[in-house]
Design an enzyme around this catalytic site. Structure first.
Site, mmCIF file in Angstrom:
data_model
loop_
_atom_site.group_PDB
_atom_site.id
_atom_site.type_symbol
_atom_site.label_atom_id
_atom_site.label_comp_id
_atom_site.label_asym_id
_atom_site.label_seq_id
_atom_site.Cartn_x
_atom_site.Cartn_y
_atom_site.Cartn_z
ATOM 1 N N ASP A 1 -4.768 3.628 -2.035
ATOM 2 C CA ASP A 1 -5.891 4.099 -1.218
ATOM 3 C C ASP A 1 -6.262 5.525 -1.597
ATOM 4 O O ASP A 1 -5.417 6.422 -1.577
ATOM 5 C CB ASP A 1 -5.517 4.060 0.264
ATOM 6 C CG ASP A 1 -5.439 2.645 0.807
ATOM 7 O OD1 ASP A 1 -6.410 1.886 0.616
ATOM 8 O OD2 ASP A 1 -4.419 2.297 1.420
ATOM 9 N N ASP B 1 -6.915 -5.881 4.537
ATOM 10 C CA ASP B 1 -6.189 -4.610 4.605
ATOM 11 C C ASP B 1 -6.297 -4.046 6.006
ATOM 12 O O ASP B 1 -7.389 -3.713 6.467
ATOM 13 C CB ASP B 1 -6.788 -3.632 3.587
ATOM 14 C CG ASP B 1 -6.077 -2.282 3.561
ATOM 15 O OD1 ASP B 1 -5.076 -2.104 4.283
ATOM 16 O OD2 ASP B 1 -6.529 -1.395 2.808
ATOM 17 N N SER C 1 0.835 -1.206 0.000
ATOM 18 C CA SER C 1 0.000 0.000 0.000
ATOM 19 C C SER C 1 0.865 1.249 0.000
ATOM 20 O O SER C 1 1.619 1.491 0.944
ATOM 21 C CB SER C 1 -0.903 0.022 1.236
ATOM 22 O OG SER C 1 -1.552 1.278 1.347
ATOM 23 N N MET D 1 -8.806 8.527 -0.459
ATOM 24 C CA MET D 1 -9.665 8.950 0.650
ATOM 25 C C MET D 1 -10.107 10.396 0.446
ATOM 26 O O MET D 1 -9.317 11.231 -0.002
ATOM 27 C CB MET D 1 -8.902 8.805 1.974
ATOM 28 C CG MET D 1 -8.485 7.378 2.262
ATOM 29 S SD MET D 1 -7.669 7.148 3.870
ATOM 30 C CE MET D 1 -6.031 7.755 3.501
ATOM 31 N N MET E 1 -12.091 4.854 -0.851
ATOM 32 C CA MET E 1 -12.733 5.141 0.432
ATOM 33 C C MET E 1 -13.351 6.524 0.333
ATOM 34 O O MET E 1 -12.925 7.483 0.980
ATOM 35 C CB MET E 1 -11.698 5.064 1.566
ATOM 36 C CG MET E 1 -11.225 3.657 1.831
ATOM 37 S SD MET E 1 -9.973 3.566 3.142
ATOM 38 C CE MET E 1 -8.490 3.829 2.169
ATOM 39 N N HIS F 1 -1.373 -1.468 -4.080
ATOM 40 C CA HIS F 1 -2.635 -1.044 -3.462
ATOM 41 C C HIS F 1 -2.624 0.474 -3.312
ATOM 42 O O HIS F 1 -1.711 1.042 -2.695
ATOM 43 C CB HIS F 1 -2.795 -1.718 -2.103
ATOM 44 C CG HIS F 1 -4.151 -1.545 -1.508
ATOM 45 N ND1 HIS F 1 -5.244 -2.272 -1.918
ATOM 46 C CD2 HIS F 1 -4.598 -0.709 -0.527
ATOM 47 C CE1 HIS F 1 -6.307 -1.904 -1.212
ATOM 48 N NE2 HIS F 1 -5.938 -0.952 -0.366
ATOM 49 N N MET G 1 -11.757 -5.024 5.435
ATOM 50 C CA MET G 1 -10.940 -4.129 6.247
ATOM 51 C C MET G 1 -10.734 -4.776 7.615
ATOM 52 O O MET G 1 -11.695 -5.207 8.258
ATOM 53 C CB MET G 1 -11.600 -2.768 6.399
ATOM 54 C CG MET G 1 -11.708 -1.962 5.110
ATOM 55 S SD MET G 1 -10.103 -1.625 4.336
ATOM 56 C CE MET G 1 -9.250 -0.734 5.656
ATOM 57 N N HIS H 1 -8.419 1.374 -4.232
ATOM 58 C CA HIS H 1 -9.398 1.218 -3.158
ATOM 59 C C HIS H 1 -10.018 2.582 -2.870
ATOM 60 O O HIS H 1 -9.359 3.465 -2.318
ATOM 61 C CB HIS H 1 -8.676 0.649 -1.924
ATOM 62 C CG HIS H 1 -9.513 0.541 -0.704
ATOM 63 N ND1 HIS H 1 -8.960 0.406 0.556
ATOM 64 C CD2 HIS H 1 -10.853 0.544 -0.518
ATOM 65 C CE1 HIS H 1 -9.926 0.318 1.445
ATOM 66 N NE2 HIS H 1 -11.082 0.419 0.825
#
Length: 217
Positions: A34, A174, A7, A36, A67, A32, A136, A65
């Site tokens: 993320d 994760d 990540s 957000m 979020m 990965h 998660m 991913h």
């Protein structure tokens, strides 16, 4: 096949491209990423420009991913930026079937993420349409959190659900995954392992290789 997905949330952003190359050279298969928005989770993180900037540097599978609230607005842009897999949160999608269909229409694989307290029943009517489920194992929003032990039972439950339906779907985990607990989540049924600080904290290539020794058995 067990897969390591480092990540980049924990990478050195002053040398992001080089950190990505180190992870790839050492044998990682996925990256990965993320995203957000400061609303669905408290933190803000990278977006399209950063993904585009590293896409040309790497052949890794970009495991994006989201979020974020209302991810449907941006699926096309993430696909265009270089995503191979787009995972959305069930909690953020009121029309989850439509969201998954939209991801696939853009040529990406589709995943659904569940927060630790979200029950597996949220997947009951969407499971057959998925390429991956992301569980998660910490509450999302911050790196470096401790693994929530009750999530091990949840991984086992998801594995049973997938097996009972005769499906082949990746189970990604994760949050708080380190060398001292990764075997536990593999034994429970996970096969895609996200690791942030445990990979990018210190010697990236050595950390990747240490994980792969466990994952490849």
């Amino acid at each position: 096949m067990n897969i390591l997905a480092p990540s980049i949330l924990s990478a050195d952003f002053a040398a992001l491209g080089e950190d990505v190359k180190k992870a790839e050279r050492a044998g990682a298969r996925y990256l990965h990423i993320d995203v957000m928005d400061g609303a669905f989770v408290p933190s803000l993180s990278l977006g399209f420009p950063v993904i585009k900037s590293i896409r040309g540097l790497s052949e890794l599978v970009f495991d994006v991913h989201l979020m974020i609230c209302d991810p449907d607005r941006y699926i096309g842009e993430f696909a265009a930026a270089g995503a191979d897999m787009i995972t959305v949160h069930a909690e953020a999608c009121p029309h989850l079937n439509r969201t998954i269909a939209s991801i696939k229409e853009k040529g990406c694989k589709a995943g659904v993420a569940l927060n630790p307290a979200t029950p597996l029943t949220e997947l009951s009517y969407i499971l057959e349409d998925l390429d991956m489920v992301l569980l998660m194992t910490v509450n999302p929003g911050f790196g470096g959190q401790k693994y929530i032990e009750s999530c091990t039972r949840k991984i086992r439950g998801l594995k049973r659900m997938i097996s009972d339906r005769g499906l082949e779907i990746d189970i990604e985990v994760d949050g708080g995954i380190k060398l001292d607990n990764v075997q536990k989540v593999l034994d429970a049924g996970a096969n895609v392992i996200v690791a942030g600080s445990a990979v990018f904290g210190g010697n990236v290539e050595k950390n990747v290789k240490d994980f792969l020794k466990v994952l490849e058995g």
